[in-house]
Design a protein around this motif. Structure first.
Motif, mmCIF file in Angstrom:
data_model
loop_
_atom_site.group_PDB
_atom_site.id
_atom_site.type_symbol
_atom_site.label_atom_id
_atom_site.label_comp_id
_atom_site.label_asym_id
_atom_site.label_seq_id
_atom_site.Cartn_x
_atom_site.Cartn_y
_atom_site.Cartn_z
ATOM 1 N N GLY A 122 -21.619 98.825 -43.146
ATOM 2 C CA GLY A 122 -22.175 99.009 -44.603
ATOM 3 C C GLY A 122 -22.255 100.324 -45.279
ATOM 4 N N THR A 123 -22.945 100.397 -46.266
ATOM 5 C CA THR A 123 -23.167 101.677 -46.884
ATOM 6 C C THR A 123 -24.536 101.841 -46.813
ATOM 7 N N SER A 173 -22.471 87.870 -43.587
ATOM 8 C CA SER A 173 -21.764 89.135 -43.622
ATOM 9 C C SER A 173 -21.740 90.289 -42.848
ATOM 10 N N TYR A 174 -23.226 90.427 -42.402
ATOM 11 C CA TYR A 174 -23.270 91.560 -41.505
ATOM 12 C C TYR A 174 -22.548 91.392 -40.449
ATOM 13 N N GLN A 225 -26.510 87.211 -45.962
ATOM 14 C CA GLN A 225 -26.524 88.534 -45.759
ATOM 15 C C GLN A 225 -26.316 88.777 -44.189
ATOM 16 N N GLY A 280 -20.281 89.457 -39.546
ATOM 17 C CA GLY A 280 -18.634 89.649 -39.522
ATOM 18 C C GLY A 280 -18.208 91.293 -39.979
ATOM 19 N N ASP A 281 -18.889 91.889 -40.666
ATOM 20 C CA ASP A 281 -18.561 93.250 -40.832
ATOM 21 C C ASP A 281 -18.679 94.270 -39.537
ATOM 22 N N ALA A 282 -19.925 93.878 -38.869
ATOM 23 C CA ALA A 282 -20.048 94.676 -37.757
ATOM 24 C C ALA A 282 -19.387 94.517 -36.415
ATOM 25 N N PRO A 317 -20.698 105.560 -46.095
ATOM 26 C CA PRO A 317 -20.470 104.601 -44.946
ATOM 27 C C PRO A 317 -21.347 104.915 -43.646
ATOM 28 N N ASP A 337 -17.685 97.942 -39.291
ATOM 29 C CA ASP A 337 -18.110 98.326 -40.622
ATOM 30 C C ASP A 337 -19.799 97.608 -40.613
ATOM 31 N N THR A 387 -15.945 94.344 -36.824
ATOM 32 C CA THR A 387 -15.008 95.081 -37.149
ATOM 33 C C THR A 387 -15.313 96.585 -37.258
#
Length: 360
Positions: free
Chosen positions: A117-118, A106-107, A103, A109-111, A125, A115, A113
């Motif tokens: 999350g939802t 993933s958080y 988790q 890596g997305d942050a 979003p 993102d 960019t």
């Protein structure tokens, strides 16, 4: 004759006797070059420090809100009876069934960019919810920021320059009182007095919200301004007190300096000495404070927005904590901290331009 009639051979001979062309000027050396190099090193250190701080905030925002003793999946069901299979399905849907390290990666890596999350409760979003609530926060806190910065600097200058006078004692006592008052308590007090009404004072302002919902055009602008009065007064009362105290203290430190005595000895008027000499030097600590407060303009005021039901980032953060809506509070926490860090870094980079002693 206007044209040059000197023979070409004579010109060539003159050029030969003049010697070689002058060399290019040497590269800049001395204090200026050293100062530039020192400032670049200073700037690089501040930027690296800001990047490290942002990464630390990213890590903190992930683990901090997982310490809340509550199951977000059960909170999302609103207390309705659901089966264990349905709860497991929701956990898989939001990735809460994965190991903690997975988790986290993933958080991050997305942050990086953009993102976050939802949202659990809004099913949208997180970045969209932040973008939707940001204008209301900027309107409220930005208006208060401009007012309390100007008021605090002006009153702080006047009270320090008249140190010991009745106005100085009154303004300082009032600022100390307001600075020590919790903002949410002051907001509640204003709602009781000016929204509900006490004794002969009628309720004149709304208890909360951004608008009434039934206005348009210029009437809508007046309606929003009417809703802003009490929350802006709350923010200005606390913010101006802090700015006044810092400005007053800085100017009192400058008033005994020799350069002010020299300026007065040259025959300059007292107002000129204060405006052109004392205040610019005393502004340095206040300048730093203003940039710190500038970061809070984006971060908003969670308690004040919650008390006045203001539909901004602060109120959104409070609603996210009540679930807890992990993606929403993580994203908001990162945005809040990023705004403060960037404002502080910008202040650090501009500080040497105001005081050349910094960054050498």
């Amino acid at each position: 004759m206007t044209a040059d009639s000197t023979p070409a051979l004579v010109k060539q001979a003159d050029a030969d006797t003049d010697g070689p062309a002058p060399a290019a000027p040497p590269a800049a050396r001395g204090p200026r070059a050293r100062n530039t190099k020192a400032y670049l090193k200073y700037m690089a250190a501040k930027i690296v420090g800001a990047a490290v701080s942002l990464f630390a905030v990213l890590v903190t925002s992930f683990f901090l809100f997982r310490l809340i003793p509550s199951d977000p999946v059960k909170q999302m069901t609103g207390g309705r009876p659901v089966s264990a299979e349905q709860l497991d399905s929701l956990r898989r849907q939001f990735g809460l069934d994965q190991p903690m390290w997975q988790q986290f990666t993933s958080y991050v890596g997305d942050a990086l960019t953009g993102d976050f999350g939802t949202s659990f409760q809004y099913h949208a979003p997180v970045i969209d919810k932040i973008t939707e609530a940001l204008p209301a926060t900027l309107l409220l806190t930005g208006t208060a920021y401009v007012l309390y910065s100007a008021l605090g600097i002006w009153l702080g200058t006047r009270t320090a320059w008249r140190n010991g006078s009745k106005s100085d004692r009154f303004n300082t006592a009032l600022a100390l009182t307001l600075y020590s008052v919790p903002s949410f308590w002051l907001g509640l007090l204003l709602i009781i007095v000016f929204s509900v009404g006490v004794g002969p004072i009628p309720g004149m302002f709304p208890t909360g919200g951004l608008e009434s919902g039934n206005e348009s055009g210029f009437a809508y602008v007046l309606d929003v301004a009417h809703h802003m009065v009490l929350p802006v007064i709350t923010l200005v009362a606390v913010g101006y007190a802090q700015t006044l105290l810092v400005m007053r203290s800085s100017l009192l430190d400058e008033m005994g300096s020799d350069y002010l005595t020299t300026a007065r000895a040259k025959g300059l008027r007292d107002d000129t000495v204060r405006r052109r000499h004392a205040v610019p030097n005393a502004m340095l600590p206040t300048f730093t404070l203003m940039f710190v407060n500038l970061g809070h303009v984006v971060a908003g005021q969670i308690l004040v927005e919650t008390v006045f039901s203001w539909p901004g980032l602060g109120g959104l953060f409070y609603q996210g904590l009540s679930v807890p809506d992990l993606p929403l509070v993580q994203g908001l926490f990162f945005v809040f901290a990023t705004a403060v860090i960037l404002a502080n870094t910008l202040a650090d980079l501009l500080y040497p331009l105001l005081d050349p002693r910094v960054g050498r």
